[in-house]
Design a protein around this motif. Structure first.
Motif, PDB file in Angstrom:
ATOM      1  N   UNK A  74      -1.057  19.153 -18.848  1.00 15.78           N
ATOM      2  CA  UNK A  74      -1.013  19.663 -20.223  1.00 15.78           C
ATOM      3  C   UNK A  74      -2.149  19.167 -21.105  1.00 15.78           C
ATOM      4  N   UNK A  75      -2.784  18.073 -20.751  1.00 24.63           N
ATOM      5  CA  UNK A  75      -3.862  17.547 -21.588  1.00 24.63           C
ATOM      6  C   UNK A  75      -5.247  17.980 -21.112  1.00 24.63           C
ATOM      7  N   UNK A  76      -5.292  18.829 -20.096  1.00 21.36           N
ATOM      8  CA  UNK A  76      -6.586  19.347 -19.641  1.00 21.36           C
ATOM      9  C   UNK A  76      -7.190  20.171 -20.779  1.00 21.36           C
ATOM     10  N   UNK A  77      -8.486  20.092 -20.932  1.00 20.62           N
ATOM     11  CA  UNK A  77      -9.147  20.798 -22.037  1.00 20.62           C
ATOM     12  C   UNK A  77      -9.358  22.285 -21.746  1.00 20.62           C
ATOM     13  N   UNK A  81      -3.173  27.312 -14.751  1.00 17.09           N
ATOM     14  CA  UNK A  81      -2.068  28.249 -14.551  1.00 17.09           C
ATOM     15  C   UNK A  81      -0.764  27.667 -15.083  1.00 17.09           C
ATOM     16  N   UNK A  82      -0.599  26.354 -15.009  1.00 20.22           N
ATOM     17  CA  UNK A  82       0.631  25.747 -15.536  1.00 20.22           C
ATOM     18  C   UNK A  82       0.737  25.966 -17.043  1.00 20.22           C
ATOM     19  N   UNK A  83      -0.388  26.018 -17.745  1.00 19.51           N
ATOM     20  CA  UNK A  83      -0.376  26.297 -19.185  1.00 19.51           C
ATOM     21  C   UNK A  83       0.096  27.720 -19.434  1.00 19.51           C
ATOM     22  N   UNK A  84      -0.394  28.669 -18.635  1.00 16.50           N
ATOM     23  CA  UNK A  84      -0.004  30.072 -18.806  1.00 16.50           C
ATOM     24  C   UNK A  84       1.482  30.264 -18.507  1.00 16.50           C
TER      25      UNK A  84
END
Length: 112
Positions: A74-77, A81-84
């Motif tokens: 979740x902290x990747x800039x 795919x996990x965010x989507x």
């Protein structure tokens, strides 16, 4: 969950769900691309429908695995795919559709 009800739900709600997914992701989504977004996560999330006795237990494992992956990323800039998937799951209608879609996958894999 019963196969007949799940298949009916997915069929009746497919168009509306894909429209909502397209809005959330801000890109045109058809069933094939949706399958890549959701159905393609079994390997990524290390869940196999054949390892579960009920669709509910498979869905629960899939959601738990997604949450673990999302928490790690979740902290990747940049968008993962996990965010989507996380964004899709925030919409109750889309979440219900995803759960039924996963249940349909479960029943297909079990040859039911």
């Amino acid at each position: 969950m019963k196969k007949r009800e799940v298949v009916k739900y997915v069929k009746e709600n497919e168009t509306a769900a894909l429209e909502r997914v397209s809005q959330i992701l801000d890109k045109k989504t058809n069933l094939q691309s949706f399958n890549g977004i959701i159905g393609g996560k079994n390997a990524t999330y290390e869940v196999d429908p054949l390892e579960y006795d009920t669709p509910e237990s498979y869905i629960e494992a899939w959601m738990l695995s997604h949450q673990q992956r999302y928490n790690d990323e979740k902290h990747f800039s940049y968008s993962k795919s996990s965010h989507r998937v996380y964004n899709l799951l925030q919409d109750n209608f889309v979440k219900d559709f995803i759960e039924n879609y996963l249940a349909r996958t479960y029943f297909k894999k079990h040859g039911e």
